[in-house]
Write a protein that holds these residues in place. Structure first.
Motif, PDB file in Angstrom:
ATOM      1  N   PHE A  99       2.722  -1.042  -1.929  1.00 15.68           N
ATOM      2  CA  PHE A  99       2.806   0.736  -2.035  1.00 15.68           C
ATOM      3  C   PHE A  99       4.230   0.762  -0.920  1.00 15.68           C
ATOM      4  CE2 PHE A  99      -1.329   0.188  -2.591  1.00 15.68           C
ATOM      5  CZ  PHE A  99      -1.650   1.590  -3.073  1.00 15.68           C
ATOM      6  N   ALA A 124      -3.191   4.583   0.954  1.00 14.20           N
ATOM      7  CA  ALA A 124      -2.815   3.532   0.088  1.00 14.20           C
ATOM      8  C   ALA A 124      -4.591   3.305  -0.265  1.00 14.20           C
ATOM      9  CB  ALA A 124      -2.367   2.413   1.136  1.00 14.20           C
ATOM     10  N   PHE A 196      -0.027   8.312  -5.642  1.00 13.80           N
ATOM     11  CA  PHE A 196      -0.172   8.232  -4.472  1.00 13.80           C
ATOM     12  C   PHE A 196       1.442   8.693  -3.503  1.00 13.80           C
ATOM     13  CE2 PHE A 196       3.724   5.096  -1.665  1.00 13.80           C
ATOM     14  CZ  PHE A 196       2.838   4.791  -0.692  1.00 13.80           C
ATOM     15  N   VAL A 227       4.768   1.806  -6.886  1.00 16.86           N
ATOM     16  CA  VAL A 227       3.944   0.865  -6.511  1.00 16.86           C
ATOM     17  C   VAL A 227       3.411  -0.607  -7.088  1.00 16.86           C
ATOM     18  CG1 VAL A 227       0.658   0.676  -6.599  1.00 16.86           C
ATOM     19  CG2 VAL A 227       1.981   2.893  -5.684  1.00 16.86           C
TER      20      VAL A 227
END
Length: 377
Positions: A99, A124, A196, A227
């Motif tokens: 991430f 995450a 995310f 990601v």
């Protein structure tokens, strides 16, 4: 590996009077001074004797700073940590998920590192946990080990989280449920990236509120967030090798430094955009120190975290049962840890027989050490 010719400590030592000017706060300055003094007479030292009766050699050592940002203090800590993690491995595929925070948030990372990095960990794990809990993708309770890195190859600020995720989870029945496609696939990366970004920005809104204008939050949606989910590791040995490479890594190792001429630092960098092509980058001392200081984490901040079934709470009960059901992977034999072992005979443990301050070791101990050098081993 041979001892490096140049060290980060050498750069800090020759700029010791000006370190404060290159640091954003006093904690960074204290850290750099600790690294500068590591394993020098400034921190004092100790004299050890090998307890092996056929050896009995004396060894003089200067104390280490034990700082987690120090290139010289991570070796045995890394080995101890890896051995402990080997005991937790399951006979299942493992995935490497990364991430990355976009560059637009670098300023926030500089001034509010605890907020930014803490939110990165939280977001995450929330994504791995919730995607894993969704029956559409898996439908099980997941686990994760996350390791924070804040640097790029040229020491620029590049915060990202390396995560090791077992390819499966524990279903409601209590049995192991493998990831889809026989463990060859984890979760859709594009969907993870969107979630995310949305969750991280929502976390920023909650934490910062009106400290930032609405345009700041809107600008964060103008770019794709990264990601990256790699293919499964080839086997348990590759997981262990990965752990050794990433867990106790720091911004730059001493072995990457190639020259310290003319008030400049030359160090090796890899360009991953061009197939890992290597080149040498030269920076003035001041810029090198400024960039290195960017990666000094806030005091007490935890950079390696364990979640879900890999957390300390579950490891005592869940992991032993899973290892019984799934089996334990076979790893190659490893030798004993050499920390506190005699470097001469490599058998006896070292026992401290004397300590000394920055004034140096007592003369009679130095005399004994000098005399034994003349004796055959």
């Amino acid at each position: 590996m041979s001892k490096p010719v140049h060290e980060v400590a050498h750069i800090l030592e020759r700029n010791r009077e000006h370190l404060a000017a290159h640091c954003a706060n006093s904690w960074q300055e204290r850290t750099l001074h600790a690294l500068r003094k590591c394993r020098t007479s400034a921190l004092g030292g100790h004299i050890d004797r090998c307890e092996n009766p056929t050896c009995g050699r004396l060894h003089l050592s200067y104390n280490s700073c034990r700082n987690r940002h120090c290139p010289k203090c991570q070796g045995h800590k890394k080995e101890e940590w890896i051995r402990a993690r080997e005991a937790d491995l399951l006979k299942v595929p493992y995935f490497h998920v990364v991430f990355t925070i976009p560059a637009e948030l670098n300023r926030l990372c500089l001034y509010e590192p605890k907020l930014a990095y803490g939110l990165l960990f939280k977001t995450a794990w929330g994504i791995i946990r919730d995607f894993g809990g969704n029956p559409k993708f898996l439908g099980g309770r997941m686990g994760m080990v996350a390791i924070l890195h804040t640097w790029g190859q040229n020491l620029s600020l590049h915060p990202h989280l390396h995560c090791i995720v077992p390819g499966g989870g524990i279903a409601r029945s209590g049995k192991w449920k493998p990831a889809k496609s026989k463990g060859k696939y984890l979760f859709p990366v594009k969907a993870m990236s969107k979630v995310f970004r949305a969750r991280f920005v929502a976390g920023l809104r909650k934490a910062l509120g009106k400290q930032q204008p609405p345009s700041f939050y809107q600008s964060l949606f103008q770019h794709h967030w990264v990601v990256y989910c790699k293919r499964p590791f080839l086997g348990p040995s590759q997981v262990v090798e990965y752990l050794g490479r990433y867990t106790h890594k720091i911004a730059i190792s001493n072995h990457r430094i190639k020259g310290l001429e003319g008030g400049n630092v030359r160090f090796m960098v890899k360009d991953y955009r061009h197939g890992g092509k290597k080149s040498v980058l030269a920076l003035p001392d001041a810029e090198f120190i400024r960039r290195f200081a960017l990666h000094v984490l806030p005091k007490g901040f935890t950079r390696i975290r364990h979640y879900g079934i890999l957390s300390s709470y579950y490891k005592r009960t869940v992991i032993p049962q899973l290892q019984k059901d799934l089996g334990m992977p076979k790893l190659g034999e490893t030798g004993p840890l050499m920390h506190r072992k005699c470097p001469i005979c490599k058998k006896g443990n070292l026992v401290t027989v004397a300590t000394f301050t920055a004034r140096g070791p007592p003369g009679h101990w130095l005399e004994q050490i000098n005399n034994q050098i003349k004796r055959p081993i």
